[in-house]
Design an enzyme around this catalytic site. Structure first.
Site, PDB file in Angstrom:
ATOM      1  N   PRO A  82    -111.686 -68.564  28.494  1.00  0.00           N
ATOM      2  CA  PRO A  82    -112.308 -69.082  29.612  1.00  0.00           C
ATOM      3  C   PRO A  82    -113.583 -68.218  29.646  1.00  0.00           C
ATOM      4  O   PRO A  82    -113.451 -67.329  29.676  1.00  0.00           O
ATOM      5  CB  PRO A  82    -111.337 -68.700  30.555  1.00  0.00           C
ATOM      6  CG  PRO A  82    -109.809 -68.474  30.149  1.00  0.00           C
ATOM      7  CD  PRO A  82    -110.088 -68.202  28.878  1.00  0.00           C
ATOM      8  N   GLU A  83    -114.605 -68.981  29.686  1.00  0.00           N
ATOM      9  CA  GLU A  83    -115.987 -68.281  30.148  1.00  0.00           C
ATOM     10  C   GLU A  83    -116.351 -69.120  30.988  1.00  0.00           C
ATOM     11  O   GLU A  83    -115.654 -69.600  32.016  1.00  0.00           O
ATOM     12  CB  GLU A  83    -117.133 -68.445  28.744  1.00  0.00           C
ATOM     13  CG  GLU A  83    -116.527 -68.096  27.515  1.00  0.00           C
ATOM     14  CD  GLU A  83    -117.282 -68.364  26.423  1.00  0.00           C
ATOM     15  OE1 GLU A  83    -118.683 -68.491  26.416  1.00  0.00           O
ATOM     16  OE2 GLU A  83    -116.805 -68.489  25.284  1.00  0.00           O
TER      17      GLU A  83
END
Length: 270
Positions: free
Chosen positions: A2-3
Site C-alpha cells: 500500500p502506497e
DNA sequence: ACCGGAGCCTGTTAGC
DNA sequence: TGCTAACAGGCTCCGG
C-alpha cells in the site's frame, strides 16, 4: 504494498462503516504489531473512544478519537483493513482486531506482520518527520525545485524518502519518473526547471490516477471489500521488465537502486 | 549528509 | 511436476 493511493482507498472506504462508532475492546495475537504504547495500555486507553475522523498522512491512516487520542496505523507491505460483522469467519492473519459498539470488528489483517499500530496523544511524534503531501495545494513546482536543489541525491531513492515527499512507494516512484521522462539515476540537483515541472506534474498525475483506479493490485493489495483495484492495468513500467514500452516499443529495463527494483524505459527517459 | 547492508516477515516466484 | 532457495518490499537501525 500500500502506497498513498492504496491507503487513500482504505480511508475512503472505512469512513462510512466507522465514523461515529465506539471502540470497546482490542484483540491481539502478535504484540509486536503494537508499536506504541504497550499492548495492555493501548487496550485500556482505546476502550470507550469514539471514532470522530479518518484521514491519511503519507502512508499512515490517522483515526481521530474522542478524548484527544489518535489511532495511527501503517499497513507496510501486506496490511489490510476491513470492517466485518462480529460473527464473520475468523481470519488467522487478522493479528489486531478492534471490537466495535455495534458488534462489528475492524480487522487489521497483516500476513507479513510488518504493519504497526500506534495510539498517541500527540500524533506529531510519528507523523512530524514526514515530508509534504504531494496532492496538497501547497505542494508547488517551486517548492519541489527548491527541495531537489537542496539535496544532491539520486532521484529514485529520494522519491522513496518519506521525509522528502510523503506517500510515494516503489510503484508510483517508477511510474512518476517514466511519466516525467526522467532516468531514475538522475541526481536531484541537476534537473532543469522544465524537468522539475514535469516531475511535479507526473507525481500528482500518477497518484491521482492511482486513487481514481482505487489502487494497484500487483502483489497482495486488495480493497477493503476484497476486490482488486484497477491501477495495475494502467502502469507503464512497474514490473514490466522486458515488455514493450507503450510509447516507443522498446524493452523496459530493470535495475536496482537503493536496494529497490527500479523499472524504466532507457529510450523514453533521459 | 549520504550510502550500503542487515533485519524484520512470509507468500510468491524462480530455478533446478 | 515437485521441491527448495531466493526474492520482494517499507522502514529502522547500524556502521562507514
Amino acid at each position: 504494498m500500500p502506497e498513498l493511493p492504496e491507503v487513500e482507498t482504505f480511508v475512503r472506504a472505512l469512513r462510512r462503516p466507522l465514523l461515529g462508532r465506539t471502540i470497546i475492546d482490542l484483540r491481539n495475537d502478535w504484540p509486536r504489531h503494537i508499536a506504541q504504547p504497550a499492548p495492555d495500555e493501548l487496550a485500556a486507553r482505546i476502550a470507550g473512544r469514539r471514532i470522530e475522523a479518518i484521514d491519511r498522512r503519507g502512508k499512515y491512516l490517522v483515526f481521530t478519537l474522542s478524548d484527544d487520542e489518535t489511532l495511527v496505523i501503517h499497513l507496510k507491505m501486506s496490511g489490510h483493513l476491513s470492517v466485518v460483522p462480529g460473527d464473520a469467519p475468523p481470519d488467522p492473519y487478522a493479528h489486531t482486531v478492534f471490537l466495535l459498539d455495534d458488534g462489528g470488528e475492524l480487522r487489521f489483517r497483516d500476513p507479513r506482520k510488518f504493519g504497526r499500530v500506534y495510539l498517541l496523544r500527540d500524533p506529531d511524534g510519528v507523523l512530524g518527520p514526514l515530508g509534504p503531501e504531494p496532492l496538497a495545494d501547497d505542494f508547488s513546482a517551486e517548492a519541489l525545485a527548491a527541495a531537489l536543489a537542496r539535496r544532491r541525491r539520486v532521484l529514485k531513492p529520494l522519491l522513496l524518502d518519506q521525509t522528502f515527499i510523503a506517500g510515494i512507494g516503489n510503484i508510483y516512484a517508477d511510474e512518476a519518473l517514466f511519466d516525467a521522462g526522467l532516468l531514475p539515476t538522475r541526481h536531484s540537483h541537476t534537473l532543469t526547471p522544465d524537468e522539475v515541472a514535469a516531475l511535479h506534474a507526473a507525481i500528482r498525475k500518477v497518484l491521482a490516477l492511482g486513487i481514481a483506479r482505487e489502487g494497484a493490485s500487483i502483489s497482495t493489495y486488495v480493497k477493503p471489500d476484497g476486490q482488486k483495484g484497477d491501477m495495475q492495468n494502467a502502469v507503464a513500467v512497474f514490473r514490466r521488465t522486458g515488455q514493450s514500452c507503450y510509447v516507443c516499443g522498446g524493452p523496459i529495463e530493470r535495475i536496482v537502486l537503493g536496494g529497490r527494483s527500479t523499472h524504466y524505459c532507457p529510450n523514453c527517459q533521459h
